[in-house]
Design a protein around this motif. Structure first.
Motif, PDB file in Angstrom:
ATOM      1  N   LEU A 186      88.899  77.229  -0.228  1.00  7.08           N
ATOM      2  CA  LEU A 186      87.503  78.077  -0.005  1.00  7.08           C
ATOM      3  C   LEU A 186      87.736  79.477  -0.250  1.00  7.08           C
ATOM      4  N   PRO A 187      87.054  80.272  -1.009  1.00  3.05           N
ATOM      5  CA  PRO A 187      87.048  81.710  -1.262  1.00  3.05           C
ATOM      6  C   PRO A 187      86.914  82.607  -0.164  1.00  3.05           C
ATOM      7  N   LEU A 188      87.304  83.910  -0.053  1.00  6.45           N
ATOM      8  CA  LEU A 188      86.978  84.803   1.065  1.00  6.45           C
ATOM      9  C   LEU A 188      85.380  84.848   0.771  1.00  6.45           C
ATOM     10  N   GLY A 189      84.845  85.060   1.809  1.00  5.41           N
ATOM     11  CA  GLY A 189      83.140  85.156   1.888  1.00  5.41           C
ATOM     12  C   GLY A 189      82.458  84.081   1.926  1.00  5.41           C
ATOM     13  N   TRP A 190      83.251  82.769   2.055  1.00 10.20           N
ATOM     14  CA  TRP A 190      82.496  81.486   2.196  1.00 10.20           C
ATOM     15  C   TRP A 190      82.105  81.343   3.635  1.00 10.20           C
ATOM     16  N   SER A 191      81.016  81.252   3.850  1.00  9.90           N
ATOM     17  CA  SER A 191      80.308  81.072   5.250  1.00  9.90           C
ATOM     18  C   SER A 191      80.697  79.596   5.733  1.00  9.90           C
ATOM     19  N   GLY A 192      81.132  79.453   6.779  1.00  7.47           N
ATOM     20  CA  GLY A 192      81.409  78.020   7.496  1.00  7.47           C
ATOM     21  C   GLY A 192      80.299  77.146   7.561  1.00  7.47           C
ATOM     22  N   ALA A 193      79.153  78.024   7.606  1.00 10.76           N
ATOM     23  CA  ALA A 193      77.795  77.196   8.170  1.00 10.76           C
ATOM     24  C   ALA A 193      77.333  76.845   6.662  1.00 10.76           C
ATOM     25  N   TYR A 194      78.067  76.709   5.491  1.00 13.39           N
ATOM     26  CA  TYR A 194      77.415  76.192   4.244  1.00 13.39           C
ATOM     27  C   TYR A 194      77.794  74.688   4.024  1.00 13.39           C
ATOM     28  N   THR A 195      78.665  74.107   4.981  1.00 14.60           N
ATOM     29  CA  THR A 195      78.914  72.735   4.807  1.00 14.60           C
ATOM     30  C   THR A 195      79.490  72.300   6.199  1.00 14.60           C
ATOM     31  N   HIS A 196      79.663  70.705   6.211  1.00 15.33           N
ATOM     32  CA  HIS A 196      79.886  70.147   7.350  1.00 15.33           C
ATOM     33  C   HIS A 196      81.503  69.392   7.036  1.00 15.33           C
ATOM     34  N   PHE A 197      82.352  69.253   8.041  1.00 20.88           N
ATOM     35  CA  PHE A 197      83.455  68.391   7.734  1.00 20.88           C
ATOM     36  C   PHE A 197      83.460  67.440   8.799  1.00 20.88           C
ATOM     37  N   ARG A 198      83.547  66.228   8.492  1.00 23.09           N
ATOM     38  CA  ARG A 198      83.407  64.955   9.251  1.00 23.09           C
ATOM     39  C   ARG A 198      84.674  64.215   9.339  1.00 23.09           C
ATOM     40  N   HIS A 199      85.699  64.586   8.815  1.00 18.66           N
ATOM     41  CA  HIS A 199      86.958  63.835   8.629  1.00 18.66           C
ATOM     42  C   HIS A 199      88.145  64.684   8.472  1.00 18.66           C
ATOM     43  N   PRO A 200      89.396  64.406   8.992  1.00 16.69           N
ATOM     44  CA  PRO A 200      90.268  65.281   8.688  1.00 16.69           C
ATOM     45  C   PRO A 200      90.879  65.811   7.460  1.00 16.69           C
ATOM     46  N   LEU A 201      90.293  65.028   6.207  1.00 18.80           N
ATOM     47  CA  LEU A 201      90.749  65.406   4.847  1.00 18.80           C
ATOM     48  C   LEU A 201      89.539  66.036   4.120  1.00 18.80           C
ATOM     49  N   ASP A 202      88.479  66.296   4.831  1.00 20.34           N
ATOM     50  CA  ASP A 202      87.214  66.845   4.305  1.00 20.34           C
ATOM     51  C   ASP A 202      87.623  68.394   3.832  1.00 20.34           C
ATOM     52  N   TYR A 203      88.246  69.001   4.655  1.00 18.63           N
ATOM     53  CA  TYR A 203      88.738  70.408   4.416  1.00 18.63           C
ATOM     54  C   TYR A 203      90.061  70.797   4.707  1.00 18.63           C
ATOM     55  N   LEU A 204      91.003  71.352   3.928  1.00 17.27           N
ATOM     56  CA  LEU A 204      92.454  71.239   4.090  1.00 17.27           C
ATOM     57  C   LEU A 204      92.837  72.960   4.545  1.00 17.27           C
ATOM     58  N   GLY A 205      91.922  73.752   4.636  1.00 17.42           N
ATOM     59  CA  GLY A 205      92.267  75.128   4.975  1.00 17.42           C
ATOM     60  C   GLY A 205      92.559  75.974   3.951  1.00 17.42           C
ATOM     61  N   PHE A 206      92.972  77.153   4.455  1.00 20.13           N
ATOM     62  CA  PHE A 206      93.295  78.429   3.643  1.00 20.13           C
ATOM     63  C   PHE A 206      94.870  78.209   3.161  1.00 20.13           C
ATOM     64  N   ASP A 207      95.128  79.410   2.379  1.00 20.26           N
ATOM     65  CA  ASP A 207      96.902  79.265   1.940  1.00 20.26           C
ATOM     66  C   ASP A 207      97.779  79.636   3.000  1.00 20.26           C
ATOM     67  N   GLY A 208      97.376  80.263   4.100  1.00 19.68           N
ATOM     68  CA  GLY A 208      98.229  80.471   5.064  1.00 19.68           C
ATOM     69  C   GLY A 208      98.779  81.884   4.996  1.00 19.68           C
ATOM     70  N   GLY A 209      99.168  82.689   4.267  1.00 18.61           N
ATOM     71  CA  GLY A 209      99.672  83.882   4.208  1.00 18.61           C
ATOM     72  C   GLY A 209      98.894  85.067   3.345  1.00 18.61           C
ATOM     73  N   GLY A 210      97.582  84.548   2.866  1.00 18.84           N
ATOM     74  CA  GLY A 210      96.819  85.584   2.020  1.00 18.84           C
ATOM     75  C   GLY A 210      97.366  85.943   0.479  1.00 18.84           C
ATOM     76  N   GLY A 211      98.252  84.870   0.132  1.00 18.82           N
ATOM     77  CA  GLY A 211      98.818  85.273  -1.214  1.00 18.82           C
ATOM     78  C   GLY A 211      97.989  84.861  -2.331  1.00 18.82           C
TER      79      GLY A 211
END
Length: 582
Positions: free
Chosen positions: A414-439
């Motif tokens: 997901l990009p910076l500025g994306w609101s968490g309220a834009y979608t729902h996650f209902r399964h562990p594979l629905d969303y995989l997170g950011f890159d970690g180090g801001g690279g």
């Protein structure tokens, strides 16, 4: 359920090698990768590991591991990181000498901060100076090559023999996949790779070198935590890092439901709890939103499950005031903390600290706590995405949700500025997170690595990223097309390094200077980059630029159809600069 007939990527099949008893060091090294059950190795070619390259092709037949050719070293590491995020399975990456390692240092740092394991194989010119070719072997040989990344890898080694290389790779794979997880680096001297062996070198039984099971917390720690939670009037769970396993996901839900406990998640990390659950208190975010702060401020017991930056969350909520709530911190992340990188964040307090993975403790806590009566009702947060004109992130989110409907997708980035309220996650594979180090630049590789792991699963991998992120890593698209790894990338293209543009505006305002000049040195305009054409130039489908809300949902629907048909698609969505709420 994964369809085994659909999860294979394009295979470049070598001509069979003639029968021979000759065996080389790199043959044994390649065989070790296979014995470690590593399916893929992402790489950008280089002469420093030409021996290993030959063994992967002509000794193993380019199968298990199969090579995934990348056009940049950074993409190779990002693909390996994305693969782990979707599969919980180790992938390898190969980097050419010191130059390839320097190219890839940023995504290695990403993987370090993301606690993503991978086996990185490096190589060097002959350590024996008498064996070096003029010029090229000298500039590609350096003392202590691993020092380039030692501050953000878990372990490294430069073995001095083929036997030592086998042990180093087994140890590296073991250490990398033991919590807290992180990349490891094994540097292979070209001489060892190209050494002709006098006799076969048998490999050890890999099952005897498997990483140990998760460490179980002490009974006394479970008892103390269970007592605090059972007696709490308003417990709150900070649900942070967790595995992608569905049983672990369900265990977190079971604990929250038994205690009728509010839950907070964060958007930097992969989905760890259903966001439309009645107990999920607020949209996940980079920083706690007001509803999350209010929930945390009212807590008398806080259960932190490997929460990223626990002290920061407390500071956001309580400021300089004392934190009176009892804190149960379940995390072994401190075992990885060092002096060079401050990714460990500020030091949090804890009344009970279990130095283990949360997924090991949660079922034990569920069995030990006393159930609380159900009082909290609701259905999670309401979605905030809505049609907007001109096109903005909020409108894009609305179009995305409408285009997805009930189809199973994995949001890989997901990009910076994306609101968490834009979608729902209902399964562990629905969303995989950011890159970690801001690279910046990892988005394409992460998406393709996750798509590789998800191929044949029925899930549609969708990566949303900024234009700056895509432009830095866009050559990863070629790898996806070449190996037939279906995925959709939606480029949230505001034609600016907008986060930095905001920073420049704040500095100018503070100094009494014109904030209107913040765009200079930030805007990616004059000319605009034709992102869809860049995708088409690499064999993908390119859609756009999409500039209106009316065209956004049809573009995403077309992109999804392309992916479902086995293709790769990139959508250039020209969004209005700005973040939600601005």
């Amino acid at each position: 359920m994964t369809d085994p007939n659909k999860n294979a990527i394009k295979h470049e099949t070598p001509i069979p090698s003639p029968a021979s008893d000759a065996l080389y060091g790199s043959d044994v090294i390649a065989g070790t990768l296979r014995a470690l059950d590593i399916d893929y190795i992402a790489l950008n070619p280089g002469a420093s590991y030409r021996g290993l390259h030959d063994s992967l092709v002509n000794h193993l037949g380019n199968k298990k591991p199969q090579m995934v050719l990348c056009l940049h070293d950074e993409n190779a590491v990002s693909i390996a990181q994305g693969y782990w995020k979707a599969s919980n399975k180790l992938m390898a990456a190969a980097l050419h000498s010191n130059v390839g390692l320097m190219h890839a240092s940023m995504p290695i740092f990403n993987a370090w901060c993301d606690r993503a394991p991978m086996l990185i194989l490096g190589a060097t010119g002959p350590w024996d100076a008498a064996k070096r070719r003029p010029w090229i072997d000298w500039i590609h040989t350096c003392s202590d090559q691993a020092a380039l990344v030692r501050n953000f890898t878990k372990w490294d080694n430069q073995p001095g023999s083929v036997a030592a290389a086998v042990e180093a790779m087994i140890r590296g794979a073991q250490l990398s996949t033991m919590a807290p997880r992180a990349p490891v680096y094994v540097n292979l001297d070209v001489t060892i790779q190209e050494e002709k062996l006098e006799a076969p070198l048998p490999l050890p039984e890999m099952a005897r070198y498997a990483p140990p099971p998760m460490v179980r917390p002490a009974d006394s720690e479970i008892e103390a935590a269970a007592k605090l939670l059972s007696n709490a009037k308003n417990p709150v769970m900070l649900c942070g890092r967790g595995s992608r396993r569905l049983d672990h996901w369900n265990a977190r839900v079971a604990l929250a439901e038994k205690l009728d406990m509010r839950v907070i998640t964060q958007i930097k990390l992969a989905a760890s709890f259903p966001t439309d659950h009645r107990l999920h208190a607020a949209p996940p975010a980079n920083r706690l939103v007001p509803a999350a702060k209010k929930t945390l401020a009212e807590a008398d017991v806080i259960l932190a499950l490997d929460w990223l930056d626990l002290a920061g969350a407390l500071k956001q909520t309580f400021g300089s005031k004392p934190v009176n709530a009892k804190i149960i911190n379940i995390s072994c992340d401190s075992q990885l903390h060092r002096g060079w990188s401050m990714d460990y964040q500020a030091l949090p307090p804890a009344d009970v600290w279990m130095n283990c993975e949360p997924d090991a403790a949660v079922p034990l806590l569920t069995a030990a706590v006393t159930a609380r009566p159900r009082k909290i009702e609701g259905s999670g947060y309401a979605l905030a995405g809505e049609p907007t004109e001109p096109l903005a992130l909020k409108g894009l989110a609305h179009a995305l949700n409408a285009a997805i409907g009930k189809q199973e997708v994995s949001i890989t980035h997901l990009p910076l500025g994306w609101s968490g309220a834009y979608t729902h996650f209902r399964h562990p594979l629905d969303y995989l997170g950011f890159d970690g180090g801001g690279g910046v630049g990892a988005g394409p590789g992460l998406t393709i690595g996750a798509a590789l792991a998800l191929k044949g699963s029925g899930r549609i991998p969708i990566g949303l990223m900024g234009d700056g992120n895509f432009l830095m890593g866009n050559t990863a698209v070629w790898s996806a097309v070449h190996y037939q790894i279906p995925c959709l990338m939606i480029i949230c293209n505001n034609r600016s390094f907008f986060n930095d543009e905001r920073h420049q505006g704040h500095v100018a305002e503070y100094r009494g200077r014109p904030p209107a000049n913040a765009w200079i040195g930030q805007k990616i305009i004059d000319p605009d980059v034709d992102i869809a054409a860049m995708a088409r130039a690499q064999g993908a489908e390119g859609i756009g630029p999409v500039t209106s809300m009316a065209d956004m949902q049809p573009a995403i629907e077309r992109g999804i159809a392309i992916v479902k048909a086995g293709g790769v698609c990139v959508i250039d969505a020209r969004v209005l600069p700005g973040y939600d709420g601005e």
